[in-house]
Design a protein around this motif. Structure first.
Motif, PDB file in Angstrom:
ATOM      1  N   UNK A   1      73.641  25.651  -7.622  1.00  0.00           N
ATOM      2  CA  UNK A   1      74.853  24.839  -7.578  1.00  0.00           C
ATOM      3  C   UNK A   1      75.779  25.373  -6.494  1.00  0.00           C
ATOM      4  N   UNK A   2      76.507  24.454  -5.876  1.00  0.00           N
ATOM      5  CA  UNK A   2      77.576  24.784  -4.938  1.00  0.00           C
ATOM      6  C   UNK A   2      78.867  24.224  -5.515  1.00  0.00           C
ATOM      7  N   UNK A   3      79.924  25.031  -5.484  1.00  0.00           N
ATOM      8  CA  UNK A   3      81.213  24.573  -5.980  1.00  0.00           C
ATOM      9  C   UNK A   3      82.257  24.796  -4.896  1.00  0.00           C
ATOM     10  N   UNK A   4      82.853  23.716  -4.419  1.00  0.00           N
ATOM     11  CA  UNK A   4      83.858  23.789  -3.357  1.00  0.00           C
ATOM     12  C   UNK A   4      85.227  24.074  -3.958  1.00  0.00           C
ATOM     13  N   UNK A   5      85.767  25.240  -3.635  1.00  0.00           N
ATOM     14  CA  UNK A   5      87.118  25.584  -4.063  1.00  0.00           C
ATOM     15  C   UNK A   5      88.154  24.869  -3.193  1.00  0.00           C
ATOM     16  N   UNK A   6      87.797  24.634  -1.926  1.00  0.00           N
ATOM     17  CA  UNK A   6      88.661  23.934  -0.973  1.00  0.00           C
ATOM     18  C   UNK A   6      87.765  23.376   0.127  1.00  0.00           C
ATOM     19  N   UNK A   7      88.347  22.796   1.161  1.00  0.00           N
ATOM     20  CA  UNK A   7      87.564  22.266   2.282  1.00  0.00           C
ATOM     21  C   UNK A   7      86.829  23.375   3.029  1.00  0.00           C
ATOM     22  N   UNK A   8      87.321  24.613   2.929  1.00  0.00           N
ATOM     23  CA  UNK A   8      86.749  25.717   3.704  1.00  0.00           C
ATOM     24  C   UNK A   8      86.116  26.815   2.868  1.00  0.00           C
ATOM     25  N   UNK A   9      86.223  26.761   1.541  1.00  0.00           N
ATOM     26  CA  UNK A   9      85.705  27.846   0.705  1.00  0.00           C
ATOM     27  C   UNK A   9      84.790  27.285  -0.381  1.00  0.00           C
ATOM     28  N   UNK A  10      83.595  27.883  -0.484  1.00  0.00           N
ATOM     29  CA  UNK A  10      82.587  27.419  -1.429  1.00  0.00           C
ATOM     30  C   UNK A  10      81.979  28.597  -2.187  1.00  0.00           C
ATOM     31  N   UNK A  11      81.770  28.419  -3.481  1.00  0.00           N
ATOM     32  CA  UNK A  11      80.999  29.358  -4.294  1.00  0.00           C
ATOM     33  C   UNK A  11      79.584  28.807  -4.423  1.00  0.00           C
ATOM     34  N   UNK A  12      78.583  29.699  -4.463  1.00  0.00           N
ATOM     35  CA  UNK A  12      77.211  29.230  -4.655  1.00  0.00           C
ATOM     36  C   UNK A  12      76.480  30.162  -5.612  1.00  0.00           C
ATOM     37  N   UNK A  13      75.497  29.586  -6.299  1.00  0.00           N
ATOM     38  CA  UNK A  13      74.628  30.353  -7.193  1.00  0.00           C
ATOM     39  C   UNK A  13      73.276  29.658  -7.234  1.00  0.00           C
ATOM     40  N   UNK A  14      72.206  30.449  -7.257  1.00  0.00           N
ATOM     41  CA  UNK A  14      70.869  29.872  -7.374  1.00  0.00           C
ATOM     42  C   UNK A  14      69.944  30.870  -8.051  1.00  0.00           C
ATOM     43  N   UNK A  15      68.900  30.329  -8.644  1.00  0.00           N
ATOM     44  CA  UNK A  15      67.857  31.141  -9.263  1.00  0.00           C
ATOM     45  C   UNK A  15      66.517  30.533  -8.852  1.00  0.00           C
ATOM     46  N   UNK A  16      65.543  31.386  -8.591  1.00  0.00           N
ATOM     47  CA  UNK A  16      64.238  30.900  -8.165  1.00  0.00           C
ATOM     48  C   UNK A  16      63.128  31.789  -8.676  1.00  0.00           C
ATOM     49  N   UNK A  17      61.951  31.200  -8.782  1.00  0.00           N
ATOM     50  CA  UNK A  17      60.767  31.970  -9.155  1.00  0.00           C
ATOM     51  C   UNK A  17      59.626  31.600  -8.227  1.00  0.00           C
ATOM     52  N   UNK A  18      58.892  32.606  -7.783  1.00  0.00           N
ATOM     53  CA  UNK A  18      57.705  32.372  -6.973  1.00  0.00           C
ATOM     54  C   UNK A  18      56.498  32.756  -7.811  1.00  0.00           C
ATOM     55  N   UNK A  19      55.486  31.893  -7.764  1.00  0.00           N
ATOM     56  CA  UNK A  19      54.241  32.107  -8.509  1.00  0.00           C
ATOM     57  C   UNK A  19      53.108  32.196  -7.503  1.00  0.00           C
ATOM     58  N   UNK A  20      52.551  33.393  -7.364  1.00  0.00           N
ATOM     59  CA  UNK A  20      51.520  33.676  -6.368  1.00  0.00           C
ATOM     60  C   UNK A  20      50.124  33.517  -6.932  1.00  0.00           C
ATOM     61  N   UNK A  21      49.180  33.095  -6.070  1.00  0.00           N
ATOM     62  CA  UNK A  21      47.769  33.122  -6.439  1.00  0.00           C
ATOM     63  C   UNK A  21      47.297  34.574  -6.396  1.00  0.00           C
ATOM     64  N   UNK A  22      46.053  34.817  -6.764  1.00  0.00           N
ATOM     65  CA  UNK A  22      45.523  36.184  -6.888  1.00  0.00           C
ATOM     66  C   UNK A  22      45.629  36.995  -5.601  1.00  0.00           C
ATOM     67  N   UNK A  23      45.577  36.339  -4.431  1.00  0.00           N
ATOM     68  CA  UNK A  23      45.599  37.084  -3.170  1.00  0.00           C
ATOM     69  C   UNK A  23      46.916  36.966  -2.405  1.00  0.00           C
ATOM     70  N   UNK A  24      47.887  36.257  -2.949  1.00  0.00           N
ATOM     71  CA  UNK A  24      49.165  36.071  -2.249  1.00  0.00           C
ATOM     72  C   UNK A  24      50.229  37.013  -2.806  1.00  0.00           C
TER      73      UNK A  24
END
Length: 160
Positions: free
Chosen positions: A109-132
């Motif tokens: 998510x991105x949250x704009x506090x003003x025209x010039x200031x933004x808060x951001x947060x993200x979460x991610x997961x990577x799922x690899x094959x046996x050789x990656x």
């Protein structure tokens, strides 16, 4: 080199780029290679959809090392309110010569506090094959081959 086509809610972009090593060779799929990308966006109301494909080629890589990788991704940004945008995306990479494949899923998510200031947060997961051993972030913090990884990011952006 790049080209862009825009018509109403549609934007399509094509990019071709080359990066050579110190000897003028395409020797490393993720550092010194030929790169061709095509992608686009489509805006429907408060949602902006994203899709793209990228091909990397390193024909001069050492014997047995990966010489090709293909990336695919889909995503959406949804403007819940004028200040709050929700983000979701899925990415896939396939690498030849035993490099394996991986999927990355993220939400944020991105949250704009003003025209010039933004808060951001993200979460991610990577799922690899046996050789990656791809990581959530492009760093030297890769998991062991075949292992998955979870990451989260928060911050503030201010434009001057």
């Amino acid at each position: 080199m790049s080209a862009v086509y825009t018509a109403g809610p549609v934007e399509v972009r094509a990019i071709y780029d080359m990066i050579r090593d110190g000897n003028g060779k395409f020797s490393d799929i993720f550092n010194f290679s030929k790169e061709a990308t095509i992608g686009g966006t489509y805006t429907i109301g408060k949602a902006k959809l994203f899709a793209a494909y990228e091909n990397l080629s390193a024909p001069d890589a050492a014997a047995g090392a990966p010489t090709k990788a293909n990336h695919y991704w889909l995503g959406v940004n949804y403007e819940l309110t004028p200040a709050l945008t929700l983000i979701g995306a899925a990415y896939r990479v396939n690498v030849n010569h035993g490099g394996g494949n991986a999927n990355l899923f993220m939400a944020g998510a991105n949250y704009n506090l003003s025209k010039r200031t933004m808060l951001y947060a993200s979460v991610g997961t990577v799922q690899n094959s046996a050789t990656a051993n791809f990581s959530v972030e492009a760093t030297n913090n890769n998991p062991a081959p075949g292992k998955n990884q979870l990451g989260a990011y928060t911050g503030i952006v201010h434009s001057f």
